[in-house]
Structures are given as C-alpha cells and as structure tokens.
Scaffold this motif. Structure first.
Motif, PDB file in Angstrom:
ATOM      1  N   GLY A  11      47.933  45.628  45.627  1.00  0.00           N
ATOM      2  CA  GLY A  11      48.796  45.117  46.685  1.00  0.00           C
ATOM      3  C   GLY A  11      49.347  43.734  46.411  1.00  0.00           C
ATOM      4  O   GLY A  11      49.974  43.135  47.291  1.00  0.00           O
ATOM      5  N   LEU A  12      49.116  43.212  45.199  1.00  0.00           N
ATOM      6  CA  LEU A  12      49.621  41.879  44.853  1.00  0.00           C
ATOM      7  C   LEU A  12      51.104  41.944  44.524  1.00  0.00           C
ATOM      8  O   LEU A  12      51.572  42.908  43.918  1.00  0.00           O
ATOM      9  CB  LEU A  12      48.868  41.321  43.648  1.00  0.00           C
ATOM     10  CG  LEU A  12      47.351  41.110  43.801  1.00  0.00           C
ATOM     11  CD1 LEU A  12      46.768  40.609  42.500  1.00  0.00           C
ATOM     12  CD2 LEU A  12      47.054  40.145  44.926  1.00  0.00           C
ATOM     13  N   ASP A  13      51.834  40.912  44.900  1.00  0.00           N
ATOM     14  CA  ASP A  13      53.248  40.865  44.527  1.00  0.00           C
ATOM     15  C   ASP A  13      53.412  40.040  43.248  1.00  0.00           C
ATOM     16  O   ASP A  13      52.445  39.552  42.663  1.00  0.00           O
ATOM     17  CB  ASP A  13      54.107  40.300  45.666  1.00  0.00           C
ATOM     18  CG  ASP A  13      53.706  38.880  46.050  1.00  0.00           C
ATOM     19  OD1 ASP A  13      52.991  38.231  45.253  1.00  0.00           O
ATOM     20  OD2 ASP A  13      54.098  38.432  47.129  1.00  0.00           O
ATOM     21  N   ALA A  14      54.643  39.877  42.817  1.00  0.00           N
ATOM     22  CA  ALA A  14      54.916  39.233  41.523  1.00  0.00           C
ATOM     23  C   ALA A  14      54.412  37.795  41.464  1.00  0.00           C
ATOM     24  O   ALA A  14      54.064  37.299  40.398  1.00  0.00           O
ATOM     25  CB  ALA A  14      56.417  39.271  41.246  1.00  0.00           C
ATOM     26  N   SER A  15      54.344  37.129  42.611  1.00  0.00           N
ATOM     27  CA  SER A  15      53.985  35.713  42.606  1.00  0.00           C
ATOM     28  C   SER A  15      52.520  35.471  42.245  1.00  0.00           C
ATOM     29  O   SER A  15      52.154  34.374  41.827  1.00  0.00           O
ATOM     30  CB  SER A  15      54.272  35.092  43.978  1.00  0.00           C
ATOM     31  OG  SER A  15      53.471  35.718  44.973  1.00  0.00           O
ATOM     32  N   VAL A  16      51.678  36.458  42.391  1.00  0.00           N
ATOM     33  CA  VAL A  16      50.247  36.265  42.095  1.00  0.00           C
ATOM     34  C   VAL A  16      49.753  37.221  41.008  1.00  0.00           C
ATOM     35  O   VAL A  16      48.558  37.402  40.842  1.00  0.00           O
ATOM     36  CB  VAL A  16      49.393  36.444  43.376  1.00  0.00           C
ATOM     37  CG1 VAL A  16      49.601  35.306  44.320  1.00  0.00           C
ATOM     38  CG2 VAL A  16      49.706  37.767  44.062  1.00  0.00           C
ATOM     39  N   ARG A  17      50.660  37.817  40.269  1.00  0.00           N
ATOM     40  CA  ARG A  17      50.234  38.739  39.213  1.00  0.00           C
ATOM     41  C   ARG A  17      49.580  38.023  38.033  1.00  0.00           C
ATOM     42  O   ARG A  17      48.947  38.652  37.196  1.00  0.00           O
ATOM     43  CB  ARG A  17      51.432  39.556  38.721  1.00  0.00           C
ATOM     44  CG  ARG A  17      51.778  40.695  39.676  1.00  0.00           C
ATOM     45  CD  ARG A  17      52.964  41.483  39.221  1.00  0.00           C
ATOM     46  NE  ARG A  17      53.322  42.476  40.238  1.00  0.00           N
ATOM     47  CZ  ARG A  17      54.474  43.114  40.268  1.00  0.00           C
ATOM     48  NH1 ARG A  17      55.396  42.876  39.353  1.00  0.00           N
ATOM     49  NH2 ARG A  17      54.717  43.998  41.207  1.00  0.00           N
ATOM     50  N   LYS A  18      49.716  36.701  37.974  1.00  0.00           N
ATOM     51  CA  LYS A  18      49.051  35.954  36.909  1.00  0.00           C
ATOM     52  C   LYS A  18      47.528  36.070  37.024  1.00  0.00           C
ATOM     53  O   LYS A  18      46.811  35.800  36.064  1.00  0.00           O
ATOM     54  CB  LYS A  18      49.471  34.483  36.951  1.00  0.00           C
ATOM     55  CG  LYS A  18      50.899  34.252  36.475  1.00  0.00           C
ATOM     56  CD  LYS A  18      51.211  32.769  36.447  1.00  0.00           C
ATOM     57  CE  LYS A  18      52.631  32.514  35.940  1.00  0.00           C
ATOM     58  NZ  LYS A  18      52.961  31.080  35.898  1.00  0.00           N
TER      59      LYS A  18
END
Length: 591
Positions: free
Chosen positions: A335-342
């Motif tokens: 459920g993570l979006d691109a901003s926290v995929r790191k």
C-alpha cells in the motif's frame, strides 16, 4: 503506650472485637495512639484483615483521625487498597472522602493506584469512582498515567477508556515505571484480533455476537460495571464457549477504541523527539515483533512520518516485519506510494537489504506453529520469493558486510533446516511406503482368492461362486482401487526417497508428491476396508442384518483414525502449497 499497643495488637490478631470495644471505652485516646513505626490500631486491623473491627474503629474515629499516616505515609485506606479490602475502603471513604487523595511519602501513590498495581480489580473499580479527576491529571504527577498503565496491563479497559475520555493527555504521558500506554499495548497481542487466532466455528460465532462496549461520558464519572452485568440473562452466554468468545470480542473492541484515543492524541506530538519520549517508536517495533497489525497500521496512519523510524540496527518497520515473519504487517508494503518506496531499498547497519532479512532463519516461535521441517523450509522459501518479487533487481545480487548475496545468505542460514526437512520427508515416506506395500500384497492375493472360492462345474469351472452378486462386484471394484492406489502411493513415496532435496524442491515438488502419496494411501485404506466388509457379508448371507452394524462400526475405526491422525497434515500441506497466499497483495493505500 508501647505496652498498651501490644495488648491491643494481640486482641486485633485474635479478632477479639468485644475486648477492643471495652478497652477503648475506658481509654478512648488509644484509638489514635501510634506505635514507633506510626501504626494505629486501625492500621493493624486493616493489615490483619478483620473487617468488623475496622468498621468499629472507623465509627469511633473522627475524619481527621482517619488521615493519620504511618512513617512511610500510608493511611489505613492506603493499606486497605494495597490488600484489596473493598469493604474496609468503602466504610472509610464514606466518613472521609479526602482519604482517596492522600499519597504516600516516598513514591507518591494514591490508594487507587496502589490497588491497580497489586491487581485488585474490584477495589480499583470502587476507588476509581471515588477519586476526583484532578488527582489523576498529568499536572498532579504520575498517578493518572500509572493508573492508566496498570488498568491496560490488567485488561480493565472500561476504566482506561473512561480515564482517557476525561483526560486525553494521559495517552502520551509516561507512568512511574517509564512506560506509555501505547508501549504497554504493544506487548499485549492477545487483546487484538490479529493476536487471537480462532478456529472456523469460533470465527463464525465471533462475527455473529453483537457487543456494545460502554463508552464513558466526557464529563460525568460513570459507575464502572462488570463486563457481564446486565447481560447474564441472555441465553446465548450460557452456551459452553460462548461467554469466552463474548469476553474476547469485548476486549478486542475496547482495545481498538483505546488505541483510537491514543492515536488521536498523537497528533499533538510535534517532533520526532516528542514521539521518542512517548516511546511511540519502541511501541511500533514491539508491535511488529508481536504481529499486532492493528497497532502498527493505526499509529502510522495517525503519523505517516513514523514509517521512516529505524531501530538500533538501522532496520525499518518492514525489515523487522520480514525478520519476525509477520506477513500481515509486511503486506502493508503493497500500500506504499512512490514517495516512500525507498523503504524497499533500505539497508541495516550490516548492509542487509530486505531480501537479506528474508534470507535469515525465522524465529523459532514462528516456525513452531508449522508442522514438520519440510513445511517450515517451504514457508521460508515462500517468504524469500515474495520479498524477491518486490525488491529492485540490483538488491538480488547486493552483498552485505560479510560479502554474501541474499541467496548465499539463505543457504547459509537454512542449511540445518533443509537437512531436517530432508530427514522428515524420508522418514514419513518410508513409514507410508511400508503400509502401502502391505496393502498391495494383501489386495493382490485377495484378487485371486475371492470369497466363496471358484466353481468346479464343467461349464463354470474357474468362475467365482458369487460372480452374480452385487456385493461381489463391490468387492472386486474396491480391491482393484485399493491395489492401484497403494501402488501409486508406493511409487510416489519412492520418488520422494530418491529426490535430490534441493532447496527449491521444498517449494512445490516435494509437497506435491507428499499430497499425492498421502491421498492415494488414504484411498487404498478406505477401499480395502470396504472390500473386507463386502467379502464378510458375502460369506454370511443369512446373518447379514446381525453382522452389518457392528462390522460397519468397526470398519469405520481405521478410516476415522487415519482422518484424525493424518488428514490435518495432508490439509496443511495442501493449503500451504496450493491455498491462498499468506500475503495480501491487494493491500490498498492505507495512510
């Protein structure tokens, strides 16, 4: 005075109420006399536990007399609270309501806090209703936070909820032991649905039971009730097991409501430092370790910045979820979006990425719930493959501080488990092969020595005597099925015994063979039993009605035993191999 106190103490120890009355009639000043440690007669009577003597003494004392404290600052009420004497506490408070606010000298506890620390539920309930709210606010010290903590750990959630409704700030205040409410909840997985596994019939009852937890007023102190007060007349609670499920669901709902109140107050934490001071970060990692999905989800929803916290080894929440094999919490990564995929590429202090975490051996507490070493290594492989599917390609070949790639790391940490899995597979296959071989031998011989023998006449020579009987046809069909299925079982188990036992084999190949082998063996045992019954009924046609019931009941015993002893294993292997994934890949945005 010491001599007088010795006389009175002996009377108190003996429970001699009449002597104490007569003595105090002649020397009324003795009721307030104190020994060298500051104890009065009332203190002694409370310690000994004589309710009637305490009531008599309270009647003889003034309001001010009841406030006398011994050397450490304990009033008689405090001692009653510490020992759980509710009736004594009630008679004292009815005469002097200020007693509930008098704290000890050294620790500063008030009576309701002491009762909660010692776990006296009924005493806590009574004293809580008698204690003014201002005594429990953070501005007055640690009493409110300590009471809240011990009510949570003691599962007195109705009191905890009422206290948080009336004083929300306590949600982020540390108690006298340095714990916060959320940290205590993070060590209590059993109070949340995720930490209370139920069998299918319990889940059905759980979903059908309607529970309405009491919500306290924001302004008026409520009279705390027992969980079943007002509900015991309902017939459903008298059904065996229903009351326990009701209690469990009530606790779950109260714990979730309590968590909601805590998360609401967390919005006031303005910085990462304040979050650390409230032990929110430690609570999150504890919750991950114990698999408390609800707590992790709700807290990170309340403050998404907490997704970036790391532990002492620089591991983030998802790396810890993988390490502790908590699939529900790990599934939040979908459920993570691109901003926290790191977060997916993060490394710990030893340069282990997510895939390295999956390559470590799972904690024994997680492996112990899986039957057999073969299924344990299968679950470990499923975890490794799942994490491998979400990490970037470069992570698959990235070496850690020890120079090992994730695959090498997996092999190193699972070498012993693979050996145990191989041993378990071989021992199971060997045992089943012996049984299947016996069945093959028996059914092969039975096919040529049919019930009743063969005809000796010229035209029918060599044909079975019961050839035209329906039961004979059933015998032949069952015999053939039993022979063929046991033969299949032997071949499959031989295939298991001669397998090369590579790591990948435990993922699909070996479990599939075990499923086929056990299923074939079950069919062969069942049809062999039917063939035996058919042959027996053929041999006694005139007595079939007398023989049928006992033979049928006895014939069902081996089939039932196989189902009870082996079917759970067969079912577990099938679900683990071909059932729904333990991971929720459809997890949507949740924060």
């Amino acid at each position: 005075m010491d001599y007088v106190m010795d006389i009175v103490l002996k009377a108190v120890l003996d429970g001699n109420l009449n002597f104490i009355k007569q003595f105090l009639d002649g020397r009324p000043e003795a009721v307030t006399a104190q020994d060298p440690d500051g104890y009065t007669i009332l203190h002694m009577a409370v310690i000994v536990g004589h309710v009637e003597i305490v009531k008599e003494l309270v009647g003889l004392m003034s309001e001010k007399d009841l406030e006398i404290q011994e050397k450490t600052g304990s009033t008689a009420l405090f001692l009653a609270a510490a020992s759980g004497f509710t009736q004594m506490a009630q008679c004292m408070i009815e005469k002097n309501k200020k007693l509930v606010s008098i704290a000890t000298h050294r620790i500063g506890h008030i009576p309701v806090v002491e009762a909660s620390i010692n776990g006296y539920t009924e005493t806590v309930r009574y004293l809580y209703t008698a204690t003014p709210l201002e005594e429990l606010t953070p501005e007055k010290g640690k009493n409110g936070a300590t009471l809240l903590s011990y009510c949570i750990s003691g599962k007195l959630f109705d009191i905890a909820l009422d206290l948080l409704h009336r004083c929300p700030r306590l949600a982020i205040v540390l108690d006298i032991d340095g714990n916060s409410p959320v940290f205590i909840l993070s060590r209590m997985p059993s109070v949340f649905p995720s930490g209370s596994p139920l069998v299918f019939w319990q889940r059905w009852i759980y979903s059908c039971i309607c529970v309405q937890p009491t919500v306290a007023s924001d302004h008026i102190p409520i009279s705390i009730q027992k969980p079943h007060q007002g509900l015991t007349h309902r017939g459903c609670l008298l059904i065996p097991g229903m009351k326990q499920i009701y209690d469990q669901k009530l606790i779950h709902l109260q714990a979730l409501e309590l968590l909601g109140l805590i998360c609401k107050e967390m919005h006031t934490l303005g910085s990462e430092g304040e979050a650390k001071e409230s032990l929110v970060d430690q609570a999150l990692f504890q919750a991950v370790k114990h698999g408390i999905f609800e707590l992790v989800m709700e807290i990170t929803k309340a403050n998404p910045n907490l997704l970036w916290i790391i532990d002492n080894n620089y591991r983030n929440l998802f790396q810890c979820a993988i390490t502790y094999r908590q699939e529900k919490i790990f599934s939040l990564v979908y459920g993570l979006d691109a901003s926290v995929r790191k977060l997916k590429t993060a490394q710990d202090r030893f340069r282990n990425n997510m895939l390295h975490s999956a390559a470590m051996l799972a904690p024994s507490s997680r492996l112990d719930g899986i039957s057999g070493a073969a299924l344990q290594i299968q679950r470990e492989l499923q975890w490794f493959k799942e994490v491998e599917s979400i990490v970037p390609p470069m992570a698959k070949e990235m070496a850690n501080s020890y120079g090992e790639t994730p695959s090498e790391f997996f092999t190193e940490h699972h070498r012993e488990l693979v050996k145990e899995g191989q041993k378990w597979m071989k021992e199971t296959a060997t045992s089943c092969t012996v049984v299947a071989a016996l069945i093959v031998t028996i059914m092969f011989a039975a096919a040529f020595t049919v019930p009743g023998g063969n005809n000796q006449g010229e035209k029918t020579a060599g044909f079975p005597v019961f050839l035209g009987k329906k039961l004979f046809k059933l015998f032949i069909v069952c015999d053939a099925i039993s022979f063929l299925s046991s033969s299949i079982s032997i071949l499959v188990f031989l295939g298991i015994l001669t397998s090369r036992y590579a790591e990948e084999s435990f993922l699909k190949s070996l479990p599939t063979k075990m499923i086929i082998g056990l299923t074939s063996l079950f069919i062969s045992i069942a049809t062999m039993t039917l063939a035996f019954c058919a042959a027996l009924f053929l041999m006694q046609p005139g007595k079939s009605s007398q023989v049928f019931i006992p033979v049928f009941l006895l014939a069902s015993v081996p089939i039932t035993l196989f189902v009870i002893l082996q079917f759970p294993l067969l079912y577990e292997i099938f679900i683990s191999t071909y059932g729904p994934s333990i991971f929720n890949r459809k997890q949507g945005r949740w924060y």
